[in-house]
Design an enzyme around this catalytic site. Structure first.
Site, PDB file in Angstrom:
ATOM      1  N   ARG A 122       0.819  -1.229   0.000  1.00  0.00           N
ATOM      2  CA  ARG A 122       0.000   0.000   0.000  1.00  0.00           C
ATOM      3  C   ARG A 122       0.845   1.268   0.000  1.00  0.00           C
ATOM      4  NH1 ARG A 122      -3.119  -3.079   3.655  1.00  0.00           N
ATOM      5  NH2 ARG A 122      -4.887  -4.001   2.541  1.00  0.00           N
ATOM      6  N   LYS A 144       3.183  11.237 -11.255  1.00  0.00           N
ATOM      7  CA  LYS A 144       2.313  10.394 -12.087  1.00  0.00           C
ATOM      8  C   LYS A 144       3.061   9.101 -12.385  1.00  0.00           C
ATOM      9  CE  LYS A 144      -0.668  13.502 -14.685  1.00  0.00           C
ATOM     10  NZ  LYS A 144      -1.025  13.946 -16.040  1.00  0.00           N
ATOM     11  N   GLU A 186      10.011  17.335 -25.062  1.00  0.00           N
ATOM     12  CA  GLU A 186       9.329  17.773 -23.827  1.00  0.00           C
ATOM     13  C   GLU A 186       9.899  19.107 -23.334  1.00  0.00           C
ATOM     14  OE1 GLU A 186       6.695  16.234 -22.585  1.00  0.00           O
ATOM     15  OE2 GLU A 186       6.854  14.075 -22.948  1.00  0.00           O
ATOM     16  N   LYS A 228       7.689  22.611 -14.321  1.00  0.00           N
ATOM     17  CA  LYS A 228       6.855  21.465 -13.946  1.00  0.00           C
ATOM     18  C   LYS A 228       6.544  21.500 -12.452  1.00  0.00           C
ATOM     19  CE  LYS A 228       5.472  16.883 -14.434  1.00  0.00           C
ATOM     20  NZ  LYS A 228       5.538  15.641 -15.172  1.00  0.00           N
ATOM     21  N   GLU A 238      -4.243  17.348 -11.391  1.00  0.00           N
ATOM     22  CA  GLU A 238      -4.744  17.749 -12.713  1.00  0.00           C
ATOM     23  C   GLU A 238      -6.226  18.114 -12.729  1.00  0.00           C
ATOM     24  OE1 GLU A 238      -2.765  15.675 -15.949  1.00  0.00           O
ATOM     25  OE2 GLU A 238      -4.537  15.948 -17.172  1.00  0.00           O
ATOM     26  N   ARG A 242      -2.570  21.759 -14.520  1.00  0.00           N
ATOM     27  CA  ARG A 242      -1.640  20.686 -14.880  1.00  0.00           C
ATOM     28  C   ARG A 242      -1.934  20.117 -16.268  1.00  0.00           C
ATOM     29  NH1 ARG A 242       1.014  15.898 -11.096  1.00  0.00           N
ATOM     30  NH2 ARG A 242       2.275  15.015 -12.770  1.00  0.00           N
ATOM     31  N   ASN A 246      -0.071  18.631 -20.977  1.00  0.00           N
ATOM     32  CA  ASN A 246      -0.447  17.673 -22.029  1.00  0.00           C
ATOM     33  C   ASN A 246      -0.460  18.303 -23.410  1.00  0.00           C
ATOM     34  OD1 ASN A 246      -0.823  15.595 -20.156  1.00  0.00           O
ATOM     35  ND2 ASN A 246      -2.887  16.320 -19.698  1.00  0.00           N
ATOM     36  N   HIS A 249      -0.244  16.153 -26.465  1.00  0.00           N
ATOM     37  CA  HIS A 249      -0.376  14.747 -26.061  1.00  0.00           C
ATOM     38  C   HIS A 249      -1.619  14.044 -26.591  1.00  0.00           C
ATOM     39  CE1 HIS A 249       3.037  15.613 -23.580  1.00  0.00           C
ATOM     40  NE2 HIS A 249       3.039  14.420 -23.023  1.00  0.00           N
ATOM     41  N   HIS A 253      -0.569  10.611 -28.129  1.00  0.00           N
ATOM     42  CA  HIS A 253      -0.978   9.295 -27.633  1.00  0.00           C
ATOM     43  C   HIS A 253      -1.670   8.473 -28.720  1.00  0.00           C
ATOM     44  CE1 HIS A 253      -0.685  10.400 -23.075  1.00  0.00           C
ATOM     45  NE2 HIS A 253       0.476  10.285 -23.664  1.00  0.00           N
ATOM     46  N   HIS A 267       8.026   8.270 -27.550  1.00  0.00           N
ATOM     47  CA  HIS A 267       7.045   9.153 -26.902  1.00  0.00           C
ATOM     48  C   HIS A 267       7.382  10.632 -27.130  1.00  0.00           C
ATOM     49  CE1 HIS A 267       4.183  10.740 -24.054  1.00  0.00           C
ATOM     50  NE2 HIS A 267       5.161  11.387 -23.455  1.00  0.00           N
TER      51      HIS A 267
HETATM   52  N1  LIG Z   1       4.998  10.249 -15.448  1.00  0.00           N
HETATM   53  C1  LIG Z   1       4.991  11.301 -16.228  1.00  0.00           C
HETATM   54  O1  LIG Z   1       4.628  12.403 -15.810  1.00  0.00           O
HETATM   55  C2  LIG Z   1       5.498  11.181 -17.633  1.00  0.00           C
HETATM   56  C3  LIG Z   1       5.770  12.321 -18.381  1.00  0.00           C
HETATM   57  C4  LIG Z   1       6.301  12.179 -19.655  1.00  0.00           C
HETATM   58  C5  LIG Z   1       6.540  10.906 -20.166  1.00  0.00           C
HETATM   59  N2  LIG Z   1       6.264   9.807 -19.421  1.00  0.00           N
HETATM   60  C6  LIG Z   1       6.530   8.456 -19.915  1.00  0.00           C
HETATM   61  O2  LIG Z   1       7.930   8.314 -20.110  1.00  0.00           O
HETATM   62  C7  LIG Z   1       8.140   7.249 -21.041  1.00  0.00           C
HETATM   63  C8  LIG Z   1       9.248   7.613 -22.004  1.00  0.00           C
HETATM   64  O3  LIG Z   1      10.431   7.836 -21.279  1.00  0.00           O
HETATM   65  P1  LIG Z   1      11.869   7.848 -21.990  1.00  0.00           P
HETATM   66  O4  LIG Z   1      11.802   8.649 -23.221  1.00  0.00           O
HETATM   67  O5  LIG Z   1      12.835   8.203 -20.939  1.00  0.00           O
HETATM   68  O6  LIG Z   1      12.021   6.354 -22.494  1.00  0.00           O
HETATM   69  P2  LIG Z   1      12.821   5.076 -21.947  1.00  0.00           P
HETATM   70  O7  LIG Z   1      12.712   4.962 -20.498  1.00  0.00           O
HETATM   71  O8  LIG Z   1      12.348   3.954 -22.791  1.00  0.00           O
HETATM   72  O9  LIG Z   1      14.331   5.422 -22.330  1.00  0.00           O
HETATM   73  C9  LIG Z   1      14.703   5.547 -23.686  1.00  0.00           C
HETATM   74  C10 LIG Z   1      15.887   4.630 -24.023  1.00  0.00           C
HETATM   75  O10 LIG Z   1      17.073   5.189 -23.478  1.00  0.00           O
HETATM   76  C11 LIG Z   1      17.789   4.193 -22.753  1.00  0.00           C
HETATM   77  N3  LIG Z   1      18.540   4.923 -21.729  1.00  0.00           N
HETATM   78  C12 LIG Z   1      18.051   5.489 -20.610  1.00  0.00           C
HETATM   79  N4  LIG Z   1      18.994   6.207 -20.007  1.00  0.00           N
HETATM   80  C13 LIG Z   1      20.121   6.079 -20.738  1.00  0.00           C
HETATM   81  C14 LIG Z   1      21.434   6.601 -20.627  1.00  0.00           C
HETATM   82  N5  LIG Z   1      21.768   7.465 -19.678  1.00  0.00           N
HETATM   83  N6  LIG Z   1      22.345   6.238 -21.554  1.00  0.00           N
HETATM   84  C15 LIG Z   1      21.999   5.390 -22.567  1.00  0.00           C
HETATM   85  N7  LIG Z   1      20.776   4.907 -22.741  1.00  0.00           N
HETATM   86  C16 LIG Z   1      19.831   5.246 -21.837  1.00  0.00           C
HETATM   87  C17 LIG Z   1      16.751   3.245 -22.278  1.00  0.00           C
HETATM   88  O11 LIG Z   1      17.286   1.975 -22.034  1.00  0.00           O
HETATM   89  C18 LIG Z   1      15.783   3.227 -23.455  1.00  0.00           C
HETATM   90  O12 LIG Z   1      16.228   2.330 -24.432  1.00  0.00           O
HETATM   91  C19 LIG Z   1       6.816   7.012 -21.719  1.00  0.00           C
HETATM   92  O13 LIG Z   1       6.274   5.800 -21.260  1.00  0.00           O
HETATM   93  C20 LIG Z   1       5.950   8.171 -21.261  1.00  0.00           C
HETATM   94  O14 LIG Z   1       4.581   7.828 -21.189  1.00  0.00           O
HETATM   95  C21 LIG Z   1       5.745   9.936 -18.159  1.00  0.00           C
END
Ligand SMILES: NC(=O)c1ccc[n+]([C@@H]2O[C@H](COP(=O)([O-])OP(=O)(O)OC[C@H]3O[C@@H](n4cnc5c(N)ncnc54)[C@H](O)[C@@H]3O)[C@@H](O)[C@H]2O)c1
Length: 371
Positions: A122, A144, A186, A228, A238, A242, A246, A249, A253, A267
């Site tokens: 929990r 999030k 972003e 942020k 949100e 907030r 998006n 987005h 999406h 993404h």
């Molecule tokens: N929670 C939120 O508020 C929020 C906001 C924006 C995006 N997201 C989510 O984030 C995700 C995308 O995140 P992302 O773009 O970081 O993708 P990811 O986590 O898949 O990372 C991208 C790639 O980079 C590699 N990698 C990571 N760090 C590295 C480093 N320092 N050196 C070499 N390689 C590295 C990873 O292995 C992966 O292959 C999506 O699922 C999206 O929905 C969430």
């Protein structure tokens, strides 16, 4: 130099610390949070191969025992299967409510591990150590967490704030140029939604960031996190402001779903294309000038980023199918599609009354331009 950005959320407040070489001192930074000298680290295989050793040494120097799980890299990890694996592994490691879980990776790891921490016993505390530009400027801050399902992105999750975020900009050096630019999508979003001066600065300094300039990276990550953190502090769940985060987005999406969350479209790339479309839609609806969409597209193109649907390889569904995919987004309120539109660069607003036929016309045209 370490920049500290507070996220003010009452008893759940925490700091985002941003700087070069933070992982080297990570043990010392998290030691005050620990009730026993043990942490569980969840990462992905790519990050583990390059950076886990450095993190392990840093913990060892502080006498903190570490146990680690490396998940497969990529968006498809953010689903039920790896969530189950992660939660069961944390239980096997006997992680208790007073312990701390460390999410060490990009947004995929951060979202998945944050959600695992939210539901484990929990709720256990967790620390975000974001390793992609996207995760440092966006996903690690704000609480999030969640996973994707076959019905769509991020449809299952929880608000669960981290106890600390440590963004070491040094680790961005090992990102592929493509992953770096995806995160840059972003960064641009913050300028577009609420800070025109930041967008001006990015037009000049974005290329320096891409070339590896540490000062430019530190400044851009810090400004993004400040924006942020401010928005999240005012509207954690949100209810209003907030939603501006998006921007792009609703389109993004749907495009990610249409491309199967695959390497065809990352993404952050989808967000950049979505921001360009959101400005185009704003202009067509008469709420923003003609120049703004051109300027947005010009900057994305100058950075070598995906900007148009034509930049997405492979087939895309027809406009009405993309609209249907948008209808499954979380941003649907009472069946109405929600778009973030802009009056100008740096001035976004929420619109719940965009006629779907105007969106369909735009999509028809941009899809036709692909062929
Ligand atoms: N929670 C939120 O508020 C929020 C906001 C924006 C995006 N997201 C989510 O984030 C995700 C995308 O995140 P992302 O773009 O970081 O993708 P990811 O986590 O898949 O990372 C991208 C790639 O980079 C590699 N990698 C990571 N760090 C590295 C480093 N320092 N050196 C070499 N390689 C590295 C990873 O292995 C992966 O292959 C999506 O699922 C999206 O929905 C969430």
């Amino acid at each position: 130099m370490v920049n500290v950005v507070p996220v003010a959320l009452g008893s759940r407040s925490y700091e985002v610390r941003i700087g070069s070489g933070l992982i080297d001192g990570l043990g010392g930074q998290i030691a005050p949070l620990l009730r026993r000298r043990k942490v569980a680290v969840v990462t992905d295989e790519t990050v583990a191969a390059v950076h886990l050793m450095g993190l392990a040494k840093s913990l060892e120097r502080e006498g903190i025992a570490m146990t680690a799980l490396a998940l497969p890299p990529g968006e498809s990890t953010k689903g039920w299967q790896q969530l189950e694996r992660c939660v069961e592994w944390l239980l096997e490691q006997k992680i208790e409510r007073r312990d701390v879980v460390l999410a060490f990776g990009g947004g995929v790891v951060g979202d998945l591990v944050g959600f695992a921490a939210a539901i484990l016993r929990r709720g256990v505390r967790f620390v975000q150590v974001p390793t992609t530009l996207l995760a440092q400027v966006d996903s690690s801050v704000g609480g999030k967490t969640g996973i994707n399902t076959v019905q769509g992105k991020n449809l299952v999750g929880a608000f669960h704030q981290p106890s600390l975020v440590l963004a070491d900009i040094g680790v961005l050096d090992t990102l592929t140029p493509r992953d770096f630019l995806a995160g840059y999508g972003e960064v641009v979003k913050y300028g577009l939604l609420g800070d025109a001066a930041f967008f001006d600065w990015l037009e000049v300094n974005g290329p320096l960031m891409a070339q590896g300039n540490a000062d430019a990276r530190l400044r851009a990550v810090t400004r993004s996190v400040e924006m942020k953190a401010g928005i999240v502090s005012r509207d954690e769940t949100e209810e209003g402001e907030r939603a501006l985060l998006n921007l792009g987005h609703t389109f993004a999406h749907a495009l990610e779903k249409a491309t199967g969350y695959s390497g065809r479209l990352l993404h952050g790339e989808a967000v950049a294309v979505g921001c360009a479309l959101a400005f185009e839609l704003s202009q067509r609806l008469g709420v923003c000038s003609q120049e703004a969409p051109s300027r947005v597209r010009a900057h994305l193109k100058a950075m070598g980023m995906k900007t148009d649907l034509a930049d997405i390889p492979g087939d895309l569904p027809a406009a009405e199918d993309l609209l249907r995919l948008m209808g499954q987004d979380k941003k649907v309120v009472d069946g109405q599609l929600r778009f973030i539109l802009a009056r100008e660069i740096g001035a976004a607003f929420v619109a719940d009354d965009v006629p779907p036929d105007r969106v369909k016309t735009l999509l028809d045209e941009v899809l036709a331009a692909r062929s």
